[in-house]
Every structure is written in C-alpha cells, then in structure tokens.
Motif scaffolding. Structure first.
Motif, PDB file in Angstrom:
ATOM      1  N   GLN A 320      20.527 104.201  17.848  1.00 17.90           N
ATOM      2  CA  GLN A 320      20.128 105.511  18.351  1.00 17.90           C
ATOM      3  C   GLN A 320      20.648 105.781  19.757  1.00 17.90           C
ATOM      4  O   GLN A 320      20.864 106.925  20.130  1.00 17.90           O
ATOM      5  CB  GLN A 320      18.600 105.637  18.328  1.00 17.90           C
ATOM      6  CG  GLN A 320      18.001 105.602  16.929  1.00 17.90           C
ATOM      7  CD  GLN A 320      16.501 105.756  16.951  1.00 17.90           C
ATOM      8  OE1 GLN A 320      15.886 105.708  18.022  1.00 17.90           O
ATOM      9  NE2 GLN A 320      15.899 105.930  15.783  1.00 17.90           N
ATOM     10  N   TYR A 321      20.841 104.721  20.537  1.00 14.56           N
ATOM     11  CA  TYR A 321      21.227 104.893  21.940  1.00 14.56           C
ATOM     12  C   TYR A 321      22.646 104.397  22.209  1.00 14.56           C
ATOM     13  O   TYR A 321      23.059 104.288  23.365  1.00 14.56           O
ATOM     14  CB  TYR A 321      20.258 104.126  22.850  1.00 14.56           C
ATOM     15  CG  TYR A 321      18.814 104.454  22.584  1.00 14.56           C
ATOM     16  CD1 TYR A 321      18.245 105.634  23.070  1.00 14.56           C
ATOM     17  CD2 TYR A 321      18.024 103.599  21.827  1.00 14.56           C
ATOM     18  CE1 TYR A 321      16.917 105.940  22.821  1.00 14.56           C
ATOM     19  CE2 TYR A 321      16.691 103.898  21.577  1.00 14.56           C
ATOM     20  CZ  TYR A 321      16.145 105.069  22.065  1.00 14.56           C
ATOM     21  OH  TYR A 321      14.839 105.374  21.814  1.00 14.56           O
ATOM     22  N   LEU A 324      24.899 106.942  23.969  1.00 12.44           N
ATOM     23  CA  LEU A 324      24.407 107.189  25.322  1.00 12.44           C
ATOM     24  C   LEU A 324      24.816 106.058  26.261  1.00 12.44           C
ATOM     25  O   LEU A 324      25.347 106.299  27.355  1.00 12.44           O
ATOM     26  CB  LEU A 324      22.887 107.339  25.295  1.00 12.44           C
ATOM     27  CG  LEU A 324      22.212 107.518  26.661  1.00 12.44           C
ATOM     28  CD1 LEU A 324      22.696 108.786  27.337  1.00 12.44           C
ATOM     29  CD2 LEU A 324      20.695 107.526  26.506  1.00 12.44           C
TER      30      LEU A 324
END
Length: 375
Positions: A320-321, A324
């Motif tokens: 999910q990250y 990022l």
C-alpha cells in the motif's frame, strides 16, 4: 676538447608507461568492463534462487537502455521522451520474424543486428527534426514519436494483421547455437549448472558489457567531446568547426541501436511481446535512471537501473505504501544530491549537462538577478 653533440631528452617513464590517451582510454574501458563481468560472475555463482537471477537480468536490460539514453541525454544534451519506442521496435522486429504469427523463423543471431539496424533507422528519422528543434520542442517531437509507435503496434492488426494488436505476439523462438536452444532447459556440468534464466543472464551480461565498452570509448573519443561541447552550447561548438548535424545524428543512432538490441534480447527472453510494455511511463522510468545515477555517467546509468528496479521489489511487502516510499526516496536523492549518485559537479557548482528544459528556463530567469540587473 670533447665534441658535444646534442642529445634528445628521454621521455619520462610515466609517459612511456601510459602511451597515447587513446590507449589509456581503451585500457580503462577494458578494466571497467572486466569489473562488470566479474561482478556478474560472482552474482550468478552466489545467487540464492532463480528469482534473484531474473531480477538481475532485468536490471541489466534496463542498464543497457539507460546507457543508450545517457548518450542522447547526458552527453549530447538532447531530451528524448520517446526512447522506449526504439526498444519496442527492436522487440517487435524479432517477434514478427521469429514466431508462428507469420510462420517466419529467422535466427536470433541474424535478427540481433537487424533489430539494431531497424531501430537505428528510426532513430535517424527522429533525429531529423532534432536538427532544428531544441529543449521543450525536441521533447515534444520525441514524445509524439513514442506515442505514434505505440498506436501503430496496437492498431496494425487490421485490415491486415501485422502486429496482432493488443493481444501481442506469443511463442517467440528461442536463440540457438548449433541446434541447442538457449533457455529451453538447464545445462549442468557436475555441481555447477545454468538454469534457463541464468543462460539469459549470461547473454544480458555480454550485451551490457559490449554497450558499456562502446559508451566508455565514445565518451572519451573526439565524438564524445563534441557531444559534451554541444550539450553546453551548440553555437560555440559549431564555431569551433564541429558538425552539429553529425553529432546529433550519431547520438540518436547509437542510443536507438542500443535500445533495439535490448528489445530483441528481451523478446527472446520473455517469449512474448505486448504493446503495453512500451508505454510513455517506461521512457520516463529509463530517463529517471539516467538522472538518478548521474547525467553523463556510464556507471551512473547502471546504478540508476539497479536502484529503480530493486527498490520496488524490496518494498513489495509494503504494497500500500510502496509507491509513496519509492517517491520519497527519489525526492530525497534529488534534493540532497542533485547531480545524481555518480554525477560530478563542474567548477561552476552545477551538475554537468543540466539538460532538462526546466533547469535551463530557471537559469535564464535568474540570470539578470545574479548579475545585479533590474528585475
């Protein structure tokens, strides 16, 4: 009185050992290529799994692309945003002539130079507008070329099926040597063996070694000096008697041929090609490798490919990250070391070959203020 005869001063020992600058450059290139091959040999012997070798092969493919683009962007100062199109042209050249799609099966070793030649011809076609365009306009031209190639690959399945459209080309032939197909099955010699993935890793190593040797030799040659001079100022370079047309065209030809050869190798490795593999985002990815590693640095292109291929794999657990964290790391590197990981700064304080259009515009806007002029 003894007769004094003039004697020729002896050459210093260091000069006799070094020889000509060309010979020194050749020896340095051989040493660096040998270092790369030795590192790849250690990797293939110590690789814990086939997955590691597969990722390493992917790193080498991207490293070849980054080295080719580094000549165009880093040395010649020509911003090419459609570079991945040459990669696709090389891959489809082999796929169309060595698969069951058209029932044509040309040998890989013949198609490797053919794919490089086809990509180089398209590079010359793209290089023609580059003779009169600069900066942002050249970037737009190359971006349009990349999109045109992608659209052709998708739509050339009607009315006559040439590329098989979005479905791609499957069942591409494997390279062969004397009846033995590379990558079909493992080869074992006692305790040591080469899996199919390792066999393609060896091929990728040899190809990248050849590309690195050519890139290093060209960088130190007269043509490489012309590229670097043209990167800083085309007008000054032209006034010194350097042919800008020849310099630009040679940069595009070299970069395109390297990408075409990498495309042929990748098509043979994957056994299939699809148009979605040659999107604009891939061009940006290769450009990011060049900028991250250091514009104009051959080893920087290799390190940039290593970082940008390995980082997403290492962050796969943080699904999910992942993007990022990946973006934050790139921003930090560009903030703390804007010249790149292997880039060097000039005496003026800026990284050599700051060729991105935004950097040039920013320098022009700041120039009156730096000189104390009116705003």
């Amino acid at each position: 009185m003894a007769l004094l005869t003039p004697t020729r001063p002896a050459r210093p020992k260091a000069a006799r050992r070094t020889g000509s600058p060309d010979a020194a450059s050749r020896r340095a290139a051989v040493k660096q290529v040998g270092l790369l091959v030795a590192a790849c040999l250690v990797l293939i012997l110590a690789a814990p799994s086939d997955y590691t070798v597969r990722i390493a092969t992917l790193v080498l493919i991207y490293a070849a692309l980054a080295m080719g683009l580094n000549v165009v962007v880093g040395l010649a100062g020509l911003l090419d945003l459609g570079f991945i199109a040459f990669f696709g042209v090389g891959a489809y050249s082999y796929a169309l002539l060595a698969s069951a799609l058209h029932d044509i099966h040309v040998d890989f070793w013949l198609m490797l130079p053919v794919g490089m030649l086809v990509a180089a011809l398209l590079g010359a076609l793209v290089g023609l507008p580059a003779l009169r365009t600069h900066g942002d306009y050249l970037a737009i031209v190359t971006l349009g070329f990349g999109e045109i190639v992608f659209i052709l690959l998708v739509n050339l399945d009607r009315p006559v099926n040439i590329t098989n459209g979005p479905q791609g080309v499957l069942g591409i032939d494997l390279p062969s040597i004397g009846g033995w197909e590379i990558g079909k099955e493992g080869v074992f010699l006692g305790a040591f063996g080469l899996t199919p993935t390792m066999q393609f890793f060896v091929m990728a190593t040899l190809y990248v070694a050849g590309v690195m040797f050519c890139a290093l030799r060209l960088r130190d040659a007269r043509l490489g000096r012309a590229w670097r001079a043209m990167r800083e100022s085309e007008a000054a370079t032209s006034s010194c008697g350097v042919s800008i047309v020849r310099a630009k065209m040679s940069a595009f030809l070299f970069g395109a041929s390297v990408a075409g050869g990498a495309g042929v190798l990748t098509a043979a490795w994957y056994g299939s090609v699809f148009p979605d593999s040659f999107l604009f985002s891939e061009s940006i990815k290769v450009l990011a490798m060049v900028v991250l590693g250091g514009i104009g640095s051959v080893w920087g292109a290799l390190v940039g490919a290593l970082v940008l291929v390995l980082m997403p794999e290492l962050l796969r657990e943080f699904d999910q990250y992942r993007l990022l964290i990946f973006g934050l790391v790139l921003v930090l590197v560009m903030r703390l070391r804007p010249q790149g990981l292997f880039g060097a700064r000039t005496p003026g304080g800026r990284p050599p070959g700051a060729v991105l259009p935004g950097a040039r515009i920013w320098r022009r806007l700041r120039r009156p203020h730096d000189r104390g002029g009116r705003s």
